[in-house]
Design an enzyme around this catalytic site. Structure first.
Site, short mmCIF file in Angstrom:
data_model
loop_
_atom_site.label_atom_id
_atom_site.label_comp_id
_atom_site.label_asym_id
_atom_site.label_seq_id
_atom_site.Cartn_x
_atom_site.Cartn_y
_atom_site.Cartn_z
CB SER A 85 -0.96 0.02 1.18
OG SER A 85 -2.13 -0.70 0.88
CE LYS A 88 -4.59 2.29 -0.35
NZ LYS A 88 -4.01 0.94 -0.27
CB SER A 332 -4.47 1.60 3.97
OG SER A 332 -3.62 1.18 2.93
#
Length: 498
Positions: A85, A88, A332
């Site tokens: 993640s 991102k 997230s």
């Protein structure tokens, strides 16, 4: 119980979203602190941390950069690694730069027909642009506003238009094991979120014990719709008995199966589950809302395309992008990452696809001065095990964005270590508690099976802000998150005068 699945992502840190299965593993979250010995240089101590036996056959890649941009430390910093993640950060920076902090999503209701008295003499179109913040009540509000126009009869069909994006619902590398879960939700230009975390494309399922032993448990779905079918094989057992739930959603439909037992007077079991074809769920919700507001629909509910030149009847405009960034980064949120990717593709290239959107992300990273040779982009959320970036390029990005006019939005959206408020501490709220990193470190977490990362900002003992990126891949001997946390805690306790 612990469900069998390929990846965890950060969803295990939303404790109110996981009451029986996926419990928070305290050992998983706690820092196993190694002694800080200032007789060793920073480099020597970080090298020691990275010799941990859990990394014996793994790839550890670390890079630390000073405020000036100079390198402070590198350990395989030029090696491409999967950020999970941490992806991102790349998509978020590109979205703020491309779309702007004030960007909003738009959902409208249209027609090409005339209203004669209380009758709309034709079809009604609901068209979306990917808004992840649309809640069930927003669709009810649109239906109410249609009724407020004096319309009591629609002499035509109610049509859902999701053509702003392409019809590819799932990113290329998303496994079947993940497609049923909230972090693997399908992406559509018309979707619905069951909560204000904006988990678009999912529903909330709650299981409660029955009144008497031997009864079926009670299972409810929010938002409630005939589009979801529940197969209930959960039995209520005596108080103090074993509570466990096995669950699944069939691939290709919305038949959701639940097996297990719930102790009488036990806790509610709650799960966020992705929906197959969220556009059709939205269509059902909007159609039912029209009926609930006294509107008769003489035609059918179906998918279609809004004609060019259609008149707008009512609309809903989302909150600005800067206000969406907290759930996106701190929690997230995968759905938001994928929606932002397709939105950038549509805005820049008039193509709401992953390919077009990731091209926009690549363009921004090149503009930021990153070397794209070692960077590979496969999705907008970080779920793909084929995303890759060298940590030295990640810290280069973290340094570059400090001069962007939208940097405060980006910076403020980072999870903050040890702050228990989930909308402040986010996915770091249970990590590095009671250390110099608590309330200091701002970092974007990443977690996939055998992969962990943390990239962000830390202020040293001298008041100097460092940029760091730590990516650990392919460790199979226990969990390596504590290694990441030890490195960051050491940076928070670092002084140039050592």
């Amino acid at each position: 119980m612990e469900e069998n699945r390929e990846s965890i992502e950060e969803d295990e840190l939303k404790e109110e979203k996981n009451l029986i299965d996926d419990p928070i593993d305290e050992e998983y979250l706690q820092v196993v602190e190694l002694p800080v010995n200032t007789d060793y240089t920073l480099t020597e101590q970080l090298d020691t941390y990275l010799q941990d036996s859990r990394l014996e056959n793994a790839l550890a890649a670390v890079h630390i950069r000073a405020e000036t941009g100079e390198e402070v430390y590198s350990f395989n910093g030029d090696k491409s690694a999967v950020p999970a993640s941490g992806q991102k950060l790349l998509v978020g920076a590109a979205a703020l730069d491309t779309l702007g902090r004030d960007f909003t999503f738009y959902t409208g209701v249209y027609t090409v027909s005339e209203q004669v008295g209380n009758t709309l003499e034709g079809d009604l179109y609901l068209k979306g642009t990917g808004d992840p913040t649309m809640l069930p009540e927003d669709y009810r509000k649109l239906a109410e506003e249609i009724a407020d126009l004096g319309i009591t009869t629609i002499r035509g069909d109610v049509i859902a238009d999701d053509t702003y994006f392409d019809d590819v619902r799932l990113s290329l590398d998303l496994s079947w094991a993940n497609q049923r879960s909230v972090y693997g939700a399908q992406v559509s230009a018309l979707s619905v979120s069951p909560d204000r975390d904006f988990d678009a494309g999912s529903v909330i399922v709650e299981v409660r014990p029955g009144t008497d032993v031997g009864e079926e448990a009670s299972i409810t779905v929010y938002p409630d719709s005939d589009y979801i079918t529940i197969i209930n094989n959960v039995e209520t057992v005596a108080t103090g008995g074993n509570s466990y739930i096995d669950w699944d959603r069939e691939h290709g439909n919305n038949n959701m199966h639940f097996h297990g037992t719930m102790a009488k007077n036990g806790n509610i079991w709650r799960k966020w589950i992705s929906v197959w074809e969220p556009t059709e769920l939205v269509l059902q919700l909007f159609y039912d809302a029209l009926l609930d507001h006294g509107i008769t629909v003489e035609g059918h509910a179906r998918l279609g395309t809004t004609p060019t030149g259609a008149d707008e009847l009512v609309n809903r405009i989302s909150i600005p992008l800067e206000d969406i960034f907290d759930p996106y980064m701190k929690l997230s949120n995968n759905s938001i990452g994928e929606i932002l990717t397709k939105t950038m593709g549509k805005v820049v290239h008039d193509e709401g696809s992953w390919d077009a959107g990731l091209t926009v992300v690549e363009s921004y990273l090149q503009k930021a001065g990153l070397n794209m040779d070692g960077i590979h982009l496969r999705d907008g959320s970080g779920m793909s095990h084929l995303n890759a970036i060298p940590p030295e390029e990640m810290t280069k990005l973290l340094h570059h964005v400090k001069d962007e006019e939208w940097f405060n939005v980006f910076y403020d959206s980072f999870p903050i270590a040890g702050i228990t408020n989930r909308l402040v501490g986010g996915t770091l709220r249970s990590r590095m508690v009671g250390t110099p990193a608590e309330g200091n470190v701002r970092g974007k977490t990443g977690s996939l099976t055998s992969k962990s990362s943390l990239s962000g900002y830390v202020t040293t003992k001298d008041g100097e802000e460092l940029m760091f990126s730590i990516i650990l891949n392919n460790y199979f001997q226990g969990n390596a998150i504590s290694i990441i946390d030890n490195i960051v805690v050491r940076l928070a306790d670092y002084s140039r005068e050592e």
